[in-house]
Each structure stands twice: as structure tokens, then as C-alpha cells.
Design a protein around this motif. Sequence first.
Motif, mmCIF file in Angstrom:
data_model
loop_
_atom_site.group_PDB
_atom_site.id
_atom_site.type_symbol
_atom_site.label_atom_id
_atom_site.label_comp_id
_atom_site.label_asym_id
_atom_site.label_seq_id
_atom_site.Cartn_x
_atom_site.Cartn_y
_atom_site.Cartn_z
ATOM 1 N N TRP A 102 18.032 10.631 9.183
ATOM 2 C CA TRP A 102 18.051 9.679 10.297
ATOM 3 C C TRP A 102 17.415 8.355 9.885
ATOM 4 C CZ3 TRP A 102 13.302 8.569 13.222
ATOM 5 C CH2 TRP A 102 13.488 7.580 14.196
ATOM 6 N N THR A 103 16.300 8.434 9.151
ATOM 7 C CA THR A 103 15.565 7.222 8.794
ATOM 8 C C THR A 103 16.415 6.268 7.966
ATOM 9 O OG1 THR A 103 13.476 8.424 8.843
ATOM 10 C CG2 THR A 103 13.514 6.347 7.604
ATOM 11 N N ASN A 104 17.044 6.777 6.923
ATOM 12 C CA ASN A 104 17.920 5.944 6.095
ATOM 13 C C ASN A 104 18.762 6.859 5.223
ATOM 14 O OD1 ASN A 104 19.020 4.138 4.057
ATOM 15 N ND2 ASN A 104 17.531 2.644 4.783
ATOM 16 N N GLN A 105 20.067 6.622 5.236
ATOM 17 C CA GLN A 105 20.972 7.501 4.508
ATOM 18 C C GLN A 105 20.849 7.364 2.991
ATOM 19 O OE1 GLN A 105 22.368 5.632 7.415
ATOM 20 N NE2 GLN A 105 21.330 7.383 8.319
ATOM 21 N N ILE A 106 20.093 6.372 2.532
ATOM 22 C CA ILE A 106 19.806 6.264 1.097
ATOM 23 C C ILE A 106 19.108 7.531 0.596
ATOM 24 C CG2 ILE A 106 18.229 5.118 -0.528
ATOM 25 C CD1 ILE A 106 19.008 2.486 0.638
ATOM 26 N N LEU A 107 18.376 8.174 1.474
ATOM 27 C CA LEU A 107 17.617 9.366 1.092
ATOM 28 C C LEU A 107 18.498 10.568 0.803
ATOM 29 C CD1 LEU A 107 14.663 8.876 3.567
ATOM 30 C CD2 LEU A 107 14.477 8.944 1.092
ATOM 31 N N LEU A 148 0.830 -1.208 0.000
ATOM 32 C CA LEU A 148 0.000 0.000 0.000
ATOM 33 C C LEU A 148 0.865 1.259 0.000
ATOM 34 C CD1 LEU A 148 -2.858 -1.062 2.459
ATOM 35 C CD2 LEU A 148 -2.970 -0.841 -0.031
ATOM 36 N N LEU A 149 1.977 1.225 0.681
ATOM 37 C CA LEU A 149 2.926 2.347 0.622
ATOM 38 C C LEU A 149 3.450 2.523 -0.797
ATOM 39 C CD1 LEU A 149 5.003 1.811 3.901
ATOM 40 C CD2 LEU A 149 3.477 3.727 3.418
ATOM 41 N N TYR A 150 3.697 1.389 -1.460
ATOM 42 C CA TYR A 150 4.212 1.435 -2.830
ATOM 43 C C TYR A 150 3.187 2.069 -3.764
ATOM 44 C CZ TYR A 150 6.371 -0.237 -7.183
ATOM 45 O OH TYR A 150 6.954 -0.321 -8.420
ATOM 46 N N LEU A 151 1.922 1.657 -3.630
ATOM 47 C CA LEU A 151 0.872 2.247 -4.456
ATOM 48 C C LEU A 151 0.720 3.744 -4.158
ATOM 49 C CD1 LEU A 151 -1.980 -0.434 -4.421
ATOM 50 C CD2 LEU A 151 -0.459 0.149 -6.314
ATOM 51 N N THR A 152 0.830 4.108 -2.894
ATOM 52 C CA THR A 152 0.743 5.526 -2.518
ATOM 53 C C THR A 152 1.857 6.323 -3.180
ATOM 54 O OG1 THR A 152 -0.197 4.877 -0.387
ATOM 55 C CG2 THR A 152 0.635 7.135 -0.582
ATOM 56 N N PHE A 153 3.069 5.761 -3.183
ATOM 57 C CA PHE A 153 4.185 6.441 -3.840
ATOM 58 C C PHE A 153 3.920 6.626 -5.336
ATOM 59 C CE2 PHE A 153 7.804 5.297 -6.618
ATOM 60 C CZ PHE A 153 8.458 6.519 -6.610
ATOM 61 N N VAL A 212 9.200 -5.931 -8.880
ATOM 62 C CA VAL A 212 8.383 -6.755 -7.995
ATOM 63 C C VAL A 212 8.967 -6.740 -6.588
ATOM 64 C CG1 VAL A 212 7.600 -9.103 -7.502
ATOM 65 C CG2 VAL A 212 7.520 -8.231 -9.839
ATOM 66 N N HIS A 213 10.295 -6.825 -6.515
ATOM 67 C CA HIS A 213 10.963 -6.867 -5.212
ATOM 68 C C HIS A 213 10.713 -5.605 -4.414
ATOM 69 C CE1 HIS A 213 13.722 -10.462 -5.410
ATOM 70 N NE2 HIS A 213 13.149 -10.457 -6.598
ATOM 71 N N ILE A 214 10.924 -4.447 -5.026
ATOM 72 C CA ILE A 214 10.815 -3.221 -4.245
ATOM 73 C C ILE A 214 9.368 -2.911 -3.874
ATOM 74 C CG2 ILE A 214 12.883 -2.271 -5.314
ATOM 75 C CD1 ILE A 214 10.994 -0.224 -6.713
ATOM 76 N N GLU A 260 13.586 -5.058 2.400
ATOM 77 C CA GLU A 260 15.002 -4.998 2.769
ATOM 78 C C GLU A 260 15.392 -3.598 3.211
ATOM 79 O OE1 GLU A 260 17.292 -8.342 0.148
ATOM 80 O OE2 GLU A 260 16.619 -6.559 -0.910
ATOM 81 N N PHE A 261 14.892 -2.588 2.488
ATOM 82 C CA PHE A 261 15.132 -1.198 2.862
ATOM 83 C C PHE A 261 13.826 -0.453 3.154
ATOM 84 C CE2 PHE A 261 18.763 -2.087 -0.042
ATOM 85 C CZ PHE A 261 19.785 -1.906 0.875
ATOM 86 N N ILE A 262 12.692 -1.121 2.971
ATOM 87 C CA ILE A 262 11.378 -0.468 3.010
ATOM 88 C C ILE A 262 11.389 0.712 2.024
ATOM 89 C CG2 ILE A 262 9.506 0.339 4.490
ATOM 90 C CD1 ILE A 262 10.549 -2.333 5.332
ATOM 91 N N LEU A 263 11.778 0.413 0.779
ATOM 92 C CA LEU A 263 11.928 1.460 -0.223
ATOM 93 C C LEU A 263 10.617 2.186 -0.519
ATOM 94 C CD1 LEU A 263 14.465 0.155 -2.874
ATOM 95 C CD2 LEU A 263 14.678 2.149 -1.413
ATOM 96 N N SER A 264 9.501 1.493 -0.364
ATOM 97 C CA SER A 264 8.206 2.160 -0.602
ATOM 98 C C SER A 264 8.086 3.388 0.284
ATOM 99 C CB SER A 264 7.061 1.192 -0.315
ATOM 100 O OG SER A 264 7.139 0.059 -1.149
ATOM 101 N N LEU A 265 8.405 3.233 1.557
ATOM 102 C CA LEU A 265 8.324 4.352 2.494
ATOM 103 C C LEU A 265 9.418 5.378 2.222
ATOM 104 C CD1 LEU A 265 6.987 5.613 4.946
ATOM 105 C CD2 LEU A 265 8.452 4.213 6.407
ATOM 106 N N LEU A 266 10.617 4.899 1.881
ATOM 107 C CA LEU A 266 11.718 5.824 1.610
ATOM 108 C C LEU A 266 11.423 6.655 0.362
ATOM 109 C CD1 LEU A 266 14.878 3.667 2.397
ATOM 110 C CD2 LEU A 266 13.512 5.096 3.915
ATOM 111 N N PHE A 267 10.855 6.033 -0.665
ATOM 112 C CA PHE A 267 10.483 6.781 -1.872
ATOM 113 C C PHE A 267 9.430 7.842 -1.554
ATOM 114 C CE2 PHE A 267 11.727 3.440 -5.305
ATOM 115 C CZ PHE A 267 13.041 3.848 -5.187
ATOM 116 N N LEU A 268 8.498 7.521 -0.655
ATOM 117 C CA LEU A 268 7.488 8.501 -0.258
ATOM 118 C C LEU A 268 8.135 9.699 0.444
ATOM 119 C CD1 LEU A 268 4.333 6.607 1.080
ATOM 120 C CD2 LEU A 268 4.401 8.438 -0.612
#
Length: 831
Positions: free
Chosen positions: A244-249, A159-164, A196-198, A203-211
Motif C-alpha cells: 500500500w505504501t509504495n509499489q516499489i517495495l 536520519l531515516l537514511y542513516l537508520t537504514f 546524495v539524492h536518495i 521524491e519517493f522517500i526511499l530512505s523509509l522505503l528501504f527501511l
Amino acid sequence: MKPISEKKDAFLRIFQLIFYVGFIIFWFKDNFPPLRQIKVNALFFLIPLLITSGWRLILKLKTRGFKLPRLSREKILSIAMIILAGLLLRLPYLLHYAGTFTSDEAMFCLEGKHIAEGKRPPICSYGQLYYGTFPSHFFALIFKLFGYSVLAFKLAIFLLYLTFIIFHFLFLSKLFPFSFSLLAALFYCLPFGYLVHISLDGEFILSLLFLLGMAIIYLSYLVVYQNQEKYLSWLGFLIGFSLWTNQILIYFILVGLLIVLIKYKFALKKYLTIFLYALIGFGPQILVEIFYNFHLIKFLTAGETVINWGKLKGTINLMGFLLAFSHHPSRIILVFIVFFGFMILIFYSIRTREYLALKIYNVFFLIFMIIYLLSGHSNRYLVRYLYPLFFCLPILFLAPLLFIKKKIRLIAASFIFLMIFFFYNSTDQYKYVLAVKQAHKNLNQIVSFMKETKQKYWKGDFWTAYLITAFSGEELIVASTKVSRYYQYELFYNNFSQKENFIFLRGENSEERQQARTLIKLLEVLKIPYQKKEFGDCWLIYDIDSAIPYFDPGPPVLPTIKGPKIEVDGRYLQLFFENLTEGDERVSFWINLEIPNYSTAIKHFSLKEKEIKIRIPYPDQKTFSIIYYLDYWGTVIPSTYQEIKFTFPEMGGKNISKPEIVYLYGIGLLVDYWDKRMRICQKEVRIEWNKKLNPGEKLCFILHSPFQFSHLHWYGQFDQEVEVLVNGQLISKNKLKDGRNHIKIGFNEAEWMNEGNVIILRFKYHSSFDFSHRRKPAARARGVSRHQGQHQGGPLRAFLRCIRHTRHHVRRCPWLHAGHLPGVRPVSYTH
């Protein structure tokens, strides 16, 4: 409407910030030893924070009104299409959600579960000092509302992915033609490569990080292109919070700052606002940096900062897998289309004289490639480190369609999508779906059977341990045999497990399968009974009565030991065993002695030795049993177990004077710890004190604990404790802090006899440590010379020193031979 007073708004904002900072400090305070003693609940700050924030929001709504954004019918239909396409194309994976579940995701699951249960909230992800736990707090809310389950976790990610996708689509429609924006959004829904993976993988919760990343870029857009400078503070806060959440951002942060920089140039006041609010958002990590020696800086600066052809070639090759599951060499064409789209987007921006898309997607791509190639991640050939590229990849890949007429754009895109799917993805994605389905079935069967064994505690590889633990909702606890991210599980296994139980999840050609075969060989060589169950590639080897400290194939031959010749040596028995088996001196065993309910002793020997001499204190009895057996590096050999009776001609050596102190049980081997030689104390230490204390005299035990319970990585309020008993009477119960502890017994605290006083130390925890090769320590012991020890319930580095305190002097009692617990050997793990 009457405008809100600027002074009133500023006043409320200041208090809002104060309450927020207070809430963060006291919500996470138990992660830091100096703050744990402060008895202030985080609700003391949360409640006024909510009141202040609500008050401020109401005042703003009264002033400006509140209007929901109106979406055109075309956009509403497009959003419905995105949701439907995403759901239908992910349905096979959602139905078999366990098949895509990994140990990395399991960490977020477990963190969310623990937070929802009211346990100490971690400030950083388990085992880390840099990834923040905002995603875990989000999942904690999900579990609080809907109950804990892996399915709820997977659905939340999707659902986070769809929101993004929807958020991104609405933003793209401001920069590009509507049809192109919709095609880019639908691209995210397709089963291409690792998309499909992301969309499901945590692994990184990329859906939330992308948001979060999209929110940063959107706020930058509002500030620069909509002249909404009131969002500068929100932009700054979100930048710090995201870091703080993830340095990928960092990629999104740099893009957002670049957009602001182009407009404001040298307007330092604007940047100061962003910086100050970023510090507030980054506050949790600042606490970590202060208390843990600026770990994030060390982490971010690690790795090879050199770009070479090998890195470039490897990166380009990996990029092909982002969109294609196939290993066909022609997948490199997809990468060149991305680079071509990069150039096309430049021409498109020049042609339309609209450069925002260029500033976002091209700049994001460049920033990512530079940082990635300069980091240590580019030395590791792993696709997942390229996942952030998915933010700009669909736009760059589809960019050539911008120069195609709108009427044929959809037809051309459909043709491209079908070609990519059938040529590069269909076969492999189908195999992947089947594999996911089978993995889902296997995991459910494995966990169900493990529960049926009634064995709660198991050991497994890192990639297995947290997966099984999270999937079972902690009905099963699997301690990691390698990398430890949550130390409590190893502690529970070492203290509460009654048997040795192992799970090996992966099959042929894996390290786990090799370990499983090695374990079985060891058990068969040593003739130790065990149970085995197979589920596809998974092997369960369990119900083992003997400790298994190491996966060793076992000795080439078992020694034959001729029964002992016994001599009396003062208050000790000297036992002489004859080794009848010749062999290599590198093959070694241990002989264990035990006089039940009195004393133990242990001695190492190799097959080269013909005679083994070992001595043990004896009790004041005429007749008593002596048990002896062998172990191979901590694993007891059941077939060597023997029991003999020993009888003194007269009442046991009662007339022989006793040494002042005799170590009966639980004082173990000399080990190196912190460059010191110390003895291991085990979970129970038994000492015979043959002296009556006089008024003013005390015995002092100096104990050192290696648990480091004060460290963040325990994520719980653990304390090592020790009970002190004298002649069966409980004298005291003491909490032991990390490091040096003094436990004293005074004259008035016990009924002291002239001799034969039995002092017992019972520790709460023991565990396995690198410095203890065969035993689970609880304390280290020291007298005139240095000794180390541990007790069951938790290893303690312990000095044990017996000291007589008088008015005029302190006399240290000399060390004698120490006793040992039989047949216990640790499995090391990393702290």
C-alpha cells in the motif's frame, strides 16, 4: 515465569485486528463519500487498539523477558563511524537544504502538514490513487513534535537514511565478513552519483522505503533461518502494508517471499497466514480499489511489456549515472563492475556454501531488472526509476573484494573509492554543491519577496507550484497551471485572488521562460500594466488587474470600434458597432456590454466582420449608462473601455410589455459538456421574472455541478452552496451535491410583484474547467433547450429551468437571451 495462555493471546490478537481494521476504516473514511455520513471518530477504535496492543506486549514481556540486543565494541565504533561519515559528507547539502527541495518532495511535506493540522488525512498521496500516505503520516508526527519546516523534513529523511544504513550494516555482518559489511555501509555515505539524492531527496522517500524493505527481508530471515515462525503474521502484515505504501517495495516483497518459499515449499497453511495478514496490511488500498474501480490494477498493468535492445541499452547507460555524476563514456566500466560482482557473489556463495546473500542481492537485482524492463518506466529515460537498485548496488560493486585478503581489503577499497570520486564525481559534485547553495539562496529570496508583495495567490508550473507553496508553509499559495495534484489551491486562487500573479522559476531554454515571454508580449500588446521582478533565472510577473486565461502572444493588431447606434427592440436595446480594422477572420475578439447594476451581454466577432450587433435588456429608467469594452479571449483590453449615456424620449419603454422571463446577468455561453449543449452560469446569476406566482405555483431551478466535490482528490469537506434571493430578500441557502439538484421557490416564500421580480442566485465557488473556454463557471442552465453554466466560487454544470407547477400541469418557460459577466476567462486544469 508462567507462560502466557495461548487462548488469551489468540483472544487479544483477534480484538487487536478488529480494532486495527476499524481504526483504518474510520481514520480514512472521509476519503469515501458513502462513509462520510457515519459519525464515528477513529479514536473509538484507536484507544482500545493501543490498550489491547499494550496489554498483549506486557504479557509477552512478562513471559519471555526483555533484553536489548548487545552490540560488540567493534560494531558500536563502526556505527559511530557510519553516522560521522554520513553527516560530514552530507553537511553542505543539509546547510543548504532548500537547494535540493523539489515539488515531488513538497507533496509529502504538504500532506504531513495537513495531517498534523487535523485536516482530512489522505489515504493516497495527493493526485494519486496508488501511493499510500504512510510516509506523510510519519512526517505529520515530525511536524507535530518539532513544528513545520522544510529543514525538519530534510533532517527526518536523512536520519531515516542513516537508520537504514545501520540496520543494513548489522544484517550484512550476519552474511559477510565484518570488514566487507562495514565497507558496504560506508559506500552508502559517499558522495557518489545519485547516492546524495536518495539520502536527502524525498521524491519517493526511499530512505523509509528501504527501511520497510529491509524489515521484510529481515523478518523472512528470522522465520526461515532462526525458526521464528511467530513472525509469519508480522511478515504478512508488513508485505501488505508496504504494498500500500509504495509499489516499489514489490522487489523486496518478492525476495522475502522467495526465501520463505524455498523453506516451506507447499506448506499452504503458512502461506495462508501470510496472505490473510497481508490483506489486513493492504487494507487501505483495498478500500481505494473498491471505491475507485480497481485503479491500482490498471496502473500496474500499464506500459509496454516488451524487452528490446533499445530498453537494455538505455538502462545500462542510466545505471552508470547511479554511481557517477560525470557524463564521461568510461562510466560504463562501473556498470560492468556491478555485473562482474553479480557473478562473483555466485562463486562466493558456492565456495562458502552460504546462499542467503545470493538469494537476497542477486535475486533482487534480477527481479528489479525484469520488472523494470517490462514496465513503462523503462521507456522514460529517467535515473530516478533506477533508485531501488541502490539496495543491492554497493554489495554487488564491492563483491570482488570478498576474494581479497582482509589485511589489504581496506586499502583496495579506499583506492577504488578515491578513483571513483576524483575521476567520476569530484568536479560535478562540486558544481552540484555550488548549484545547491545558489538555489537555496535564490529560493529564500524569491519567497521573501513574494511575501512582501502582499499577494498570497500565484500561478506557476507544476514543478514550481508545490515547491513554493510548501517552502512558504502555505503563506503563499501557488496554483498549478498544468498537472494538478491538490485541487484546493486552484479553487482558492480562482475565488480569493484579487490579481493575476505568475512565477516562472526556470531560465533560458525552458518552457517556463517561453511562457513568461509570451505573457509579457500579450500584456504589452494589450497595454495592460504589470510588475516584474527577476531573481536569477526566476521571473515574477504580477499585480495584473485583468484575467489571463491563456498564454497567448496577443493579436497582431487591436481593432478600432466605432461607437454604437442604438435601437429599441421591445424590452431590449439593439446596439450596432462598426469594426474599422480589417484583418484575418482567425483573429477574434469579444465585445462586452454592461448596464451597471442591471444587465450584461457579450458577443464574439472576428476582424473580418464589419458590423457587430448585440442586444441587452434595459432597466425602467429614463437615463442610464452603458459600458462597453473588448477582450481578447478573456483578457480585457483596458484602452477599449468606454461609457456612454442613453436616454429614452419617455420613461424608458415602461409601457412596453415585458417577457415572462429576462436573463440579466451571469448566464453565459453555450458549451459542450457530457455530450450536451448547456449554458454557463457564473458566480452570480440575475433573472427578472415578470409574473406574479399564484398559490400552489413554484419556480424550479435545476442545477448540475461539475466540481465532483465528493471525489477523493478534494481532500476536504467542500460543498457547493447557492443562496437564492428574491427582490433583495434571502429565501434559502442550499448545498448542492454533485450532479442534478432542484432548487424551488414557492408562492409563500417571497413577496412577489406583478412584474420586475429580480431573482438572484449567488454561488459559493467558481473555478476554471476545460469545457469553459473563457469564463469561470458555477452552474449549467437548461430550459426547453439544454444549457450549461457555472458560478463564481466553483463551477457547476447547471441546467437552469424555470417551471410553473400547478395542480394540473407543468409549463416550461422558453429561453431568452442570457446575460454575461464581463472579461472573465478560465485557465483549464486536469481533473
